[in-house]
Design a protein around this motif. Structure first.
Motif, PDB file in Angstrom:
ATOM      1  N   ASP A  68       0.819  -1.210   0.000  1.00  0.00           N
ATOM      2  CA  ASP A  68       0.000   0.000   0.000  1.00  0.00           C
ATOM      3  C   ASP A  68       0.856   1.266   0.000  1.00  0.00           C
ATOM      4  OD1 ASP A  68      -2.469  -1.057  -0.229  1.00  0.00           O
ATOM      5  OD2 ASP A  68      -3.149  -0.608   1.797  1.00  0.00           O
ATOM      6  N   MET A  69       2.006   1.214   0.677  1.00  0.00           N
ATOM      7  CA  MET A  69       2.856   2.397   0.789  1.00  0.00           C
ATOM      8  C   MET A  69       3.885   2.503  -0.330  1.00  0.00           C
ATOM      9  SD  MET A  69       2.198   4.418   3.325  1.00  0.00           S
ATOM     10  CE  MET A  69       3.755   5.252   3.562  1.00  0.00           C
ATOM     11  N   ALA A  70       4.001   1.474  -1.148  1.00  0.00           N
ATOM     12  CA  ALA A  70       5.073   1.420  -2.143  1.00  0.00           C
ATOM     13  C   ALA A  70       4.891   2.457  -3.246  1.00  0.00           C
ATOM     14  CB  ALA A  70       5.146   0.022  -2.748  1.00  0.00           C
ATOM     15  N   ALA A  71       5.986   2.766  -3.899  1.00  0.00           N
ATOM     16  CA  ALA A  71       5.957   3.698  -5.025  1.00  0.00           C
ATOM     17  C   ALA A  71       5.209   3.098  -6.202  1.00  0.00           C
ATOM     18  CB  ALA A  71       7.384   4.044  -5.446  1.00  0.00           C
ATOM     19  N   VAL A  72       4.612   3.957  -6.995  1.00  0.00           N
ATOM     20  CA  VAL A  72       4.038   3.530  -8.269  1.00  0.00           C
ATOM     21  C   VAL A  72       5.194   3.107  -9.173  1.00  0.00           C
ATOM     22  CG1 VAL A  72       2.712   4.239 -10.287  1.00  0.00           C
ATOM     23  CG2 VAL A  72       2.105   5.117  -8.019  1.00  0.00           C
ATOM     24  N   ASP A  73       5.090   1.940  -9.748  1.00  0.00           N
ATOM     25  CA  ASP A  73       6.144   1.445 -10.636  1.00  0.00           C
ATOM     26  C   ASP A  73       6.061   2.197 -11.969  1.00  0.00           C
ATOM     27  OD1 ASP A  73       7.912   0.035 -12.268  1.00  0.00           O
ATOM     28  OD2 ASP A  73       7.426  -1.885 -11.330  1.00  0.00           O
ATOM     29  N   PRO A  74       7.087   2.967 -12.325  1.00  0.00           N
ATOM     30  CA  PRO A  74       7.028   3.724 -13.589  1.00  0.00           C
ATOM     31  C   PRO A  74       6.819   2.837 -14.808  1.00  0.00           C
ATOM     32  CG  PRO A  74       8.869   4.466 -12.224  1.00  0.00           C
ATOM     33  CD  PRO A  74       8.331   3.212 -11.586  1.00  0.00           C
ATOM     34  N   ARG A  75       7.153   1.561 -14.688  1.00  0.00           N
ATOM     35  CA  ARG A  75       6.984   0.656 -15.821  1.00  0.00           C
ATOM     36  C   ARG A  75       5.520   0.326 -16.075  1.00  0.00           C
ATOM     37  NH1 ARG A  75      11.678  -3.220 -13.533  1.00  0.00           N
ATOM     38  NH2 ARG A  75      10.430  -2.740 -11.679  1.00  0.00           N
ATOM     39  N   ASP A  76       4.642   0.692 -15.123  1.00  0.00           N
ATOM     40  CA  ASP A  76       3.207   0.478 -15.311  1.00  0.00           C
ATOM     41  C   ASP A  76       2.529   1.649 -16.015  1.00  0.00           C
ATOM     42  OD1 ASP A  76       3.223  -2.019 -14.063  1.00  0.00           O
ATOM     43  OD2 ASP A  76       2.921  -1.163 -12.067  1.00  0.00           O
ATOM     44  N   VAL A  77       3.252   2.741 -16.211  1.00  0.00           N
ATOM     45  CA  VAL A  77       2.666   3.933 -16.829  1.00  0.00           C
ATOM     46  C   VAL A  77       2.296   3.631 -18.281  1.00  0.00           C
ATOM     47  CG1 VAL A  77       3.147   6.281 -17.600  1.00  0.00           C
ATOM     48  CG2 VAL A  77       3.839   5.545 -15.300  1.00  0.00           C
ATOM     49  N   SER A  78       1.035   3.929 -18.630  1.00  0.00           N
ATOM     50  CA  SER A  78       0.543   3.657 -19.982  1.00  0.00           C
ATOM     51  C   SER A  78       0.461   4.896 -20.854  1.00  0.00           C
ATOM     52  CB  SER A  78      -0.845   3.007 -19.911  1.00  0.00           C
ATOM     53  OG  SER A  78      -1.776   3.864 -19.261  1.00  0.00           O
ATOM     54  N   ALA A  79       0.510   6.091 -20.242  1.00  0.00           N
ATOM     55  CA  ALA A  79       0.417   7.330 -21.016  1.00  0.00           C
ATOM     56  C   ALA A  79       1.018   8.467 -20.206  1.00  0.00           C
ATOM     57  CB  ALA A  79      -1.033   7.648 -21.370  1.00  0.00           C
ATOM     58  N   LYS A  80       1.429   9.503 -20.906  1.00  0.00           N
ATOM     59  CA  LYS A  80       2.039  10.671 -20.269  1.00  0.00           C
ATOM     60  C   LYS A  80       1.319  11.927 -20.736  1.00  0.00           C
ATOM     61  CE  LYS A  80       6.484  13.117 -19.866  1.00  0.00           C
ATOM     62  NZ  LYS A  80       7.930  13.089 -20.235  1.00  0.00           N
ATOM     63  N   TYR A  81       1.003  12.821 -19.767  1.00  0.00           N
ATOM     64  CA  TYR A  81       0.267  14.042 -20.091  1.00  0.00           C
ATOM     65  C   TYR A  81       0.994  15.242 -19.500  1.00  0.00           C
ATOM     66  CZ  TYR A  81      -3.432  10.691 -21.122  1.00  0.00           C
ATOM     67  OH  TYR A  81      -4.151   9.643 -21.638  1.00  0.00           O
ATOM     68  N   ASP A  82       1.108  16.304 -20.313  1.00  0.00           N
ATOM     69  CA  ASP A  82       1.765  17.516 -19.844  1.00  0.00           C
ATOM     70  C   ASP A  82       0.728  18.515 -19.359  1.00  0.00           C
ATOM     71  OD1 ASP A  82       0.635  18.629 -22.134  1.00  0.00           O
ATOM     72  OD2 ASP A  82       2.500  18.515 -23.286  1.00  0.00           O
ATOM     73  N   LEU A  83       1.159  19.759 -19.161  1.00  0.00           N
ATOM     74  CA  LEU A  83       0.274  20.766 -18.576  1.00  0.00           C
ATOM     75  C   LEU A  83      -0.869  21.167 -19.502  1.00  0.00           C
ATOM     76  CD1 LEU A  83       2.887  23.077 -16.809  1.00  0.00           C
ATOM     77  CD2 LEU A  83       1.300  21.468 -15.732  1.00  0.00           C
ATOM     78  N   SER A  84      -0.799  20.779 -20.763  1.00  0.00           N
ATOM     79  CA  SER A  84      -1.897  21.110 -21.676  1.00  0.00           C
ATOM     80  C   SER A  84      -3.137  20.272 -21.397  1.00  0.00           C
ATOM     81  CB  SER A  84      -1.458  20.911 -23.126  1.00  0.00           C
ATOM     82  OG  SER A  84      -1.164  19.542 -23.373  1.00  0.00           O
ATOM     83  N   GLN A  85      -2.967  19.145 -20.710  1.00  0.00           N
ATOM     84  CA  GLN A  85      -4.112  18.288 -20.363  1.00  0.00           C
ATOM     85  C   GLN A  85      -4.640  18.686 -18.999  1.00  0.00           C
ATOM     86  OE1 GLN A  85      -5.640  16.098 -22.149  1.00  0.00           O
ATOM     87  NE2 GLN A  85      -6.899  14.989 -20.685  1.00  0.00           N
ATOM     88  N   ARG A  86      -5.928  18.952 -18.925  1.00  0.00           N
ATOM     89  CA  ARG A  86      -6.544  19.347 -17.657  1.00  0.00           C
ATOM     90  C   ARG A  86      -7.394  18.201 -17.129  1.00  0.00           C
ATOM     91  NH1 ARG A  86      -3.583  23.602 -16.502  1.00  0.00           N
ATOM     92  NH2 ARG A  86      -5.134  24.279 -14.958  1.00  0.00           N
ATOM     93  N   GLY A  87      -7.534  18.169 -15.816  1.00  0.00           N
ATOM     94  CA  GLY A  87      -8.379  17.168 -15.186  1.00  0.00           C
ATOM     95  C   GLY A  87      -9.787  17.679 -14.968  1.00  0.00           C
ATOM     96  N   ALA A  88     -10.662  16.788 -14.514  1.00  0.00           N
ATOM     97  CA  ALA A  88     -12.037  17.123 -14.120  1.00  0.00           C
ATOM     98  C   ALA A  88     -12.910  17.596 -15.276  1.00  0.00           C
ATOM     99  CB  ALA A  88     -12.046  18.164 -12.999  1.00  0.00           C
ATOM    100  N   HIS A  89     -12.583  17.200 -16.512  1.00  0.00           N
ATOM    101  CA  HIS A  89     -13.469  17.541 -17.632  1.00  0.00           C
ATOM    102  C   HIS A  89     -14.846  16.919 -17.412  1.00  0.00           C
ATOM    103  CE1 HIS A  89     -10.444  19.407 -20.118  1.00  0.00           C
ATOM    104  NE2 HIS A  89      -9.667  18.342 -20.069  1.00  0.00           N
ATOM    105  N   ILE A  90     -15.874  17.628 -17.809  1.00  0.00           N
ATOM    106  CA  ILE A  90     -17.223  17.065 -17.722  1.00  0.00           C
ATOM    107  C   ILE A  90     -17.359  15.957 -18.768  1.00  0.00           C
ATOM    108  CG2 ILE A  90     -19.680  17.516 -18.075  1.00  0.00           C
ATOM    109  CD1 ILE A  90     -19.297  20.234 -16.861  1.00  0.00           C
ATOM    110  N   LEU A  91     -17.752  14.779 -18.326  1.00  0.00           N
ATOM    111  CA  LEU A  91     -17.910  13.633 -19.215  1.00  0.00           C
ATOM    112  C   LEU A  91     -19.360  13.570 -19.683  1.00  0.00           C
ATOM    113  CD1 LEU A  91     -16.665  11.074 -20.477  1.00  0.00           C
ATOM    114  CD2 LEU A  91     -17.323   9.839 -18.398  1.00  0.00           C
ATOM    115  N   GLU A  92     -19.564  13.721 -20.967  1.00  0.00           N
ATOM    116  CA  GLU A  92     -20.916  13.671 -21.518  1.00  0.00           C
ATOM    117  C   GLU A  92     -21.379  12.216 -21.623  1.00  0.00           C
ATOM    118  OE1 GLU A  92     -22.830  16.147 -21.995  1.00  0.00           O
ATOM    119  OE2 GLU A  92     -21.339  17.718 -21.640  1.00  0.00           O
ATOM    120  N   PRO A  93     -22.567  11.922 -21.126  1.00  0.00           N
ATOM    121  CA  PRO A  93     -23.055  10.542 -21.199  1.00  0.00           C
ATOM    122  C   PRO A  93     -23.691  10.250 -22.555  1.00  0.00           C
ATOM    123  CG  PRO A  93     -24.668  11.888 -20.072  1.00  0.00           C
ATOM    124  CD  PRO A  93     -23.511  12.795 -20.383  1.00  0.00           C
TER     125      PRO A  93
END
Length: 667
Positions: A356-381
């Motif tokens: 539970d306390m361990a680091a996220v393994d960077p080898r599990d990363v599937s995608a990389k996002y820079d500052l141009s990507q914002r979070g909390a976008h409204i998801l249209e159903p």
């Protein structure tokens, strides 16, 4: 992949070790005049000990000029090197093979240590000593096992006494990639352990060589009779000739009587053995007490004392780590994980706590996002037979929170926070959750009234969603207000790493909405980033955060809200953090608290404030009126939470953002 700064050293060490071993092998088999078993011994030890093995070979064994090997290897310290190399080559090989097998079988560390010791001792005794040295020692295989038993036991005890605590400390101290054979760090730690074992075994090997109990370095030269030359040198090795480990069987039988036989490179009947086509030069003399071909010159008291001292060292080296580390853990349980700096781990710390306390393994990363990507976008159903359907995918991403700072995050739909789900009271909704995390997960709909089976509590209302599986949540929204959703499996890990999102339910009757000119949902989170790795931030030793974000960004990369004097702003504060309270303050005048935990407060219960404590899981809706033009701050009033790794940038950091109000500066 470089995961930790230490990995630069790891790869460099492994490359140097291989190159060093390759050179030793080339030089040995090109013509260094000694038996094949010693050639292989130096090659293996150099492979295990890298440049240290190479240094030992060059300084103690490599013939400096043709015909000088005999004289060069005479010093006792060099003979001790040869003896230790021979034992360590066999012992370490058995230990390494056992370590790989026990790790793959998932055996606990305490079992691993016992198996490693047993395998190292048996391989060193039965293979490297009694079998590979049989021609040199003379006699039958069983006789050689008996003769080699006690010297091998003493040497192996000392080696494992040095190796065991070093291995345990480095494998289970923090970076437990060292426990898994598939990780390069495993091999470097084994190398360091072997170096420690060699250092502890060396003095006792020097003593045993000086007493004639073990052989040291030996010189073997081709028979020169074919060229017409005659070489009358004896075919004995250093110190005690080639009698290997001495006639220990006879010495154990009666140390008072020195045995008359000796296991030299000549057979006991005086005839030359199979390898007599080579002439072995006597490698050196260090006093009459251990030269010639007699029995070992050691008393029973000396032998008993050294044996029991080696057993004491072994017992200490094998058992002392249990006072500090949980040796019940196995490589299968925790191998490959990296713990945060400063976390207190004791013999009581479980594998579950470590994962539970361990680091996220960077080898599990599937995608990389820079500052141009914002979070909390409204998801249209999408609408299916009157049901509003949302699709959520969980995955591991690399998410930028500042111009030079990334975190490895758990995310819904590739964003932190996850997309905002917004629908109306009375709607029938279905959320399809696909898990692409390296562990199971669930989703809990925080604060909602819904069927128990849809609550998302792992192992309570549902079985966790396995990697690659889909789970469908479906319910009718009977409430309105500000809510949020988050993981409820390994929740202290997954929610802390970004697995959450806002859930806004508008009232069925639009007239029940508290109006405002602008609206902003503000989700709070903490992060722990050290040496490029991301750990779950928790209020405990080693888990304290050093970065803080609003909607997945730290100031000065947070949003700016633009308003005009006289306009109103509805701020929805969501305590999406998992372990910290944030007193959120707005400059430029008080706000009115109009809702708490999704429930709209009646007008008589509403109150003015300029700071509100937002705890984990809590939500507050406030209305702020822009009274004056200027740049007004929203920030946490725990001032450490407005820094980035303890540093301020452009007047602050972390949980801070601006409201820019335009208007007449005289108003």
């Amino acid at each position: 992949m470089l995961i930790q700064p230490i990995d630069i050293f790891v790869y460099a060490w492994l490359v140097i070790a291989v190159l060093s071993a390759a050179y030793v092998a080339w030089d040995q088999f090109r013509g260094n005049p000694e038996p094949a078993v010693m050639k292989w011994g130096f090659v293996l030890v150099t492979l295990y000990m890298g440049p240290i093995g190479l240094l030992l070979y060059v300084m103690a064994d490599k013939e400096p000029a043709p015909g000088t090997h005999e004289e060069f290897v005479k010093p006792l310290w060099k003979q001790g090197v040869g003896s230790t190399v021979h034992c360590v080559a066999g012992d370490a090989t058995g230990i390494i093979v056992a370590a790989v097998i026990t790790a793959m079988l998932g055996l606990s560390m305490w079992v691993d240590l016992i198996v490693e010791y047993t395998a190292g001792f048996l391989f060193g005794l039965l293979i490297f000593q009694a079998l590979f040295m049989r021609k040199m020692m003379g006699g039958s295989y069983l006789e050689n096992v008996k003769r080699s038993f006690l010297p091998e036991l003493i040497s192996m005890n000392c080696m494992m006494a040095g190796m065991a605590p070093v291995m345990v400390y480095l494998m289970m101290g923090r970076d437990m990639r060292a426990m898994w054979p598939g990780e390069p760090l495993f091999w470097v730690v084994m190398s360091i352990g072997i170096i420690a074992g060699f250092a502890l075994a060396y003095p006792v090997n020097v003593w045993m060589v000086s007493r004639g109990m073990k052989h040291g370095l030996m010189t073997v030269r081709p028979d020169s009779s074919d060229s017409g030359e005659h070489n009358h040198s004896s075919s004995h090795a250093s110190h005690q000739g080639s009698h290997g480990h001495g006639d220990m069987a006879q010495m154990n039988h009666d140390l008072a009587e020195q045995p008359s036989d000796h296991t030299s490179s000549q057979a006991k009947d005086g005839k030359a053995p199979a390898h007599s086509h080579t002439n072995s030069q006597h490698a050196g003399q260090h006093g009459e007490h251990h030269t010639g071909h007699g029995a070992p010159s050691v008393t029973r008291a000396q032998l008993t004392a050294v044996t029991f001292f080696s057993l004491f060292l072994l017992a200490a080296g094998m058992t002392l780590p249990a006072a500090f580390f949980n040796l019940r853990l196995s490589a299968e349980e925790v191998g490959g994980i990296i713990m945060p700096p400063g976390m207190i781990m004791t013999q009581e710390t479980s594998a579950e706590a470590m994962r539970d306390m361990a680091a996220v393994d960077p080898r599990d990363v599937s995608a990389k996002y820079d500052l141009s990507q914002r979070g909390a976008h409204i998801l249209e159903p999408r609408l299916e037979n009157g049901v509003k359907v949302f699709d959520l995918d969980t995955s591991v991403i690399r998410w930028q929170i500042l111009p030079k700072t990334f975190v490895n995050a758990y995310a819904f739909n590739g964003q932190v926070p996850g997309p905002t789900l917004r629908f109306r009271q009375g709607d029938r909704v279905r959320i399809n959750v696909t898990n692409r995390l390296p562990e199971t997960t669930t989703v809990h709909w925080h604060g909602l009234v819904l069927p128990n089976v849809m609550d998302g509590a792992a192992h309570v209302t549902q079985e966790p969603i396995k990697n690659g599986d889909i789970y469908r949540y479906e319910f009718t929204a009977v409430q309105s207000g500000t809510y949020f959703y988050h993981s409820h499996d390994h929740v202290d890990r997954q929610q802390t790493l970004g697995l959450y999102g806002a859930l806004i339910i508008d009232p069925a009757n639009p007239a029940d909405t508290i109006p405002a000119d602008h609206e902003y949902t503000l989700q709070l989170q903490e992060w722990l980033v050290r040496d490029g790795l991301t750990y779950p931030a928790m209020p405990m030793e080693g888990g304290m955060p050093n970065y803080f974000t609003i909607n997945g960004r730290a100031y000065p990369s947070t949003d700016t809200i633009k308003m005009k004097v006289g306009e109103t702003l509805k701020v929805r504060f969501i305590g999406s953090s998992s372990g910290f309270i944030h007193p959120m303050h707005i400059h430029g005048g008080p706000f009115v608290v109009v809702a708490r935990d999704g429930e709209t407060l009646p007008p008589s219960a509403r109150f003015k404030a300029d700071t509100i404590n937002v705890g984990p899981g809590q939500r507050y809706d406030v209305i702020w009126t822009a009274l004056k033009p200027g740049k007004w701050m929203i920030h946490c009033h725990i001032l450490h939470h407005t820094t980035n790794n303890n540093v301020e940038h452009d007047g602050g950091g972390g949980l801070m953002m601006h409201i820019e109000v335009e208007g007449d500066p005289t108003t």
